[in-house]
Design a protein around this motif. Structure first.
Motif, PDB file in Angstrom:
ATOM      1  N   ILE A   1     -80.351 -93.765 -40.262  1.00 47.00           N
ATOM      2  CA  ILE A   1     -79.461 -92.678 -39.846  1.00 47.00           C
ATOM      3  C   ILE A   1     -79.593 -91.474 -40.786  1.00 47.00           C
ATOM      4  N   ASN A   2     -79.868 -91.748 -42.067  1.00 44.87           N
ATOM      5  CA  ASN A   2     -80.013 -90.665 -43.048  1.00 44.87           C
ATOM      6  C   ASN A   2     -81.372 -89.976 -42.967  1.00 44.87           C
TER       7      ASN A   2
ATOM      8  N   ILE B   1     -74.335-100.113 -35.094  1.00 43.11           N
ATOM      9  CA  ILE B   1     -73.196 -99.705 -35.920  1.00 43.11           C
ATOM     10  C   ILE B   1     -71.989-100.592 -35.626  1.00 43.11           C
TER      11      ILE B   1
ATOM     12  N   VAL C   1     -72.953 -92.639 -41.027  1.00 43.60           N
ATOM     13  CA  VAL C   1     -72.595 -92.416 -39.622  1.00 43.60           C
ATOM     14  C   VAL C   1     -71.812 -91.113 -39.475  1.00 43.60           C
TER      15      VAL C   1
ATOM     16  N   GLU D   1     -71.844 -88.446 -41.486  1.00 40.69           N
ATOM     17  CA  GLU D   1     -72.690 -87.269 -41.754  1.00 40.69           C
ATOM     18  C   GLU D   1     -73.777 -87.117 -40.694  1.00 40.69           C
ATOM     19  N   ASN D   2     -74.339 -88.237 -40.270  1.00 37.72           N
ATOM     20  CA  ASN D   2     -75.352 -88.247 -39.203  1.00 37.72           C
ATOM     21  C   ASN D   2     -76.425 -87.183 -39.452  1.00 37.72           C
ATOM     22  N   LYS D   3     -77.026 -87.216 -40.613  1.00 41.17           N
ATOM     23  CA  LYS D   3     -77.971 -86.176 -41.025  1.00 41.17           C
ATOM     24  C   LYS D   3     -79.158 -86.035 -40.082  1.00 41.17           C
ATOM     25  N   SER D   4     -79.608 -87.139 -39.531  1.00 35.86           N
ATOM     26  CA  SER D   4     -80.798 -87.106 -38.683  1.00 35.86           C
ATOM     27  C   SER D   4     -80.471 -86.951 -37.202  1.00 35.86           C
ATOM     28  N   GLY D   5     -79.173 -87.019 -36.861  1.00 37.68           N
ATOM     29  CA  GLY D   5     -78.783 -86.976 -35.459  1.00 37.68           C
ATOM     30  C   GLY D   5     -79.070 -88.259 -34.706  1.00 37.68           C
ATOM     31  N   ARG D   6     -79.313 -89.358 -35.425  1.00 39.56           N
ATOM     32  CA  ARG D   6     -79.710 -90.611 -34.789  1.00 39.56           C
ATOM     33  C   ARG D   6     -78.544 -91.553 -34.509  1.00 39.56           C
ATOM     34  N   ALA D   7     -77.369 -91.264 -35.060  1.00 39.42           N
ATOM     35  CA  ALA D   7     -76.272 -92.229 -34.996  1.00 39.42           C
ATOM     36  C   ALA D   7     -75.858 -92.554 -33.562  1.00 39.42           C
ATOM     37  N   ASP D   8     -75.875 -91.571 -32.685  1.00 38.14           N
ATOM     38  CA  ASP D   8     -75.425 -91.795 -31.306  1.00 38.14           C
ATOM     39  C   ASP D   8     -76.305 -92.800 -30.568  1.00 38.14           C
TER      40      ASP D   8
END
Length: 363
Positions: A314-315, A180, A165, A167-174
């Protein structure tokens, strides 16, 4: 990459038979040797199992122990556990010139596996895994290699989710805030099993770590369980995770990636069938504290799997193979729906365990 020299590979096991691809496994590359099959040849996926030596030492030690136990009880070791072959050089596997690791075991014929559970089948699988655990109760679990460190450690998986969450590498966390929040809200329970192991509240045991129904072979003639298979993740751990994982997968009313969460429920009839057979089989080889924690084992492994799917989503879907967009997110959501359903039925789950405990176990 060069095509494997199968003639050379087989020669190291003193075998000269035709081979062809076998099965549809997602981890190792598998071939049947002979037609009809006499042996199974597998290339160990060293991207997943980096410690091939440790893995095969575990498998050999455990199957040798099981073979002795089965023989002592008048069983048929060649059908009731896997029999791995050593190479001509005395090794547990053959490493080719490119570094690939190959292992061989005897094919168990006149047997089949099931993909979906009825209460009767599920109870039979519980007896198979219970008997697997019972026969290994006196095996020194601390001598096994932890080939995948912290494989089942819910608190560690929670930390990995937190890192994903952040690092949010893919930008999907939001976009997955609700999922979450669901996981983080249960942080206080995450270390229940690992802490119980660490403080000696429950014993360290040999665990299978992939206790799905389809990892039990049934005899073609009798439909009785024969053998527990797929031993790659045999490691030291808690039987609570093994028990829980069987129920997470087998007692769900929907597929692991179901998109319609209304279809996802935890089936108490299947929970009862599995628990009753499991405790009947393990009576005398399971502690009272382990029994009392069985419902929590089912809940925590389901939560853990949901967190792993969510972290991978998320990764950027880098660990679990996907076949469509958002599949890992759907997998996470089904697991969290199961957790929520278990929580709503937790008193009933505890009552079912208590009844089986009183019926089969004396403390």
């Amino acid at each position: 990459m060069n095509e494997p020299n199968f003639t050379e590979i087989l020669s190291h096991f003193s075998i000269n038979l035709p081979l062809k691809p076998f099965g549809n496994g997602h981890i190792n590359t598998t071939f049947q040797v002979g037609d009809p099959p006499c042996y199974i040849l597998q290339k160990i996926n060293t991207a997943v199992f980096a410690d091939a030596e440790g893995l095969m030492e575990n498998v050999m030690a455990v199957t040798n122990h099981l073979r002795r136990k089965i023989a002592e009880e008048g069983g048929a070791p060649e059908r009731e556990t896997l029999t791995y072959l050593k190479t001509e050089e005395g090794s547990n596997f053959y490493r080719d010139a490119e570094g690939n690791c190959w292992r061989m075991y005897r094919f168990i014929g006149d047997a089949h596996a099931f993909e979906t559970a009825t209460p009767k089948l599920f109870a039979e699988s519980a007896r198979a895994f219970g008997n697997f655990q019972k026969m290994l109760a006196d095996f020194p679990a601390d001598t096994l290699h932890e080939t995948i460190p912290q494989f089942h450690d819910t608190a560690a998986r929670l930390k990995q989710l937190r890192a994903a969450v952040l690092e949010n590498k893919s930008g999907r966390a939001d976009a997955v805030g609700a999922e979450i929040e669901f996981a983080f809200a249960r942080a206080g329970e995450a270390d229940t099993i690992v802490s119980a192991l660490q403080n000696g509240e429950i014993p360290l045991r040999v665990t299978h770590n992939d206790t799905k129904l389809n990892n039990v072979l049934f005899d073609d003639q009798t439909d009785k369980t024969l053998c527990v298979i797929d031993l790659d993740t045999v490691m030291p751990g808690s039987l609570l995770y093994d028990y829980g994982d069987a129920l997470r997968f087998g007692a769900s009313t929907a597929a692991e990636d179901e998109t319609d969460l209304a279809k996802v429920q935890f089936d108490l009839e299947l929970f009862r069938a599995y628990t009753d057979a499991y405790l009947e089989t393990l009576a005398g080889s399971i502690t009272e504290r382990e029994i009392d924690l069985l419902p929590m084992g089912a809940k925590l492994i389901t939560l853990e799997c949901g967190m792993r799917f969510l972290a991978d989503y998320i990764n950027g879907d880098v660990y679990f193979r996907i076949h469509r967009e958002n599949q890992n997110l759907d997998r996470a959501r089904t697991q969290f729906k199961l957790v929520a359903d278990m929580e709503s039925k937790f008193d009933e789950m505890k009552a079912i365990v208590r009844t089986a405990k009183e019926k089969y176990c004396c403390f």
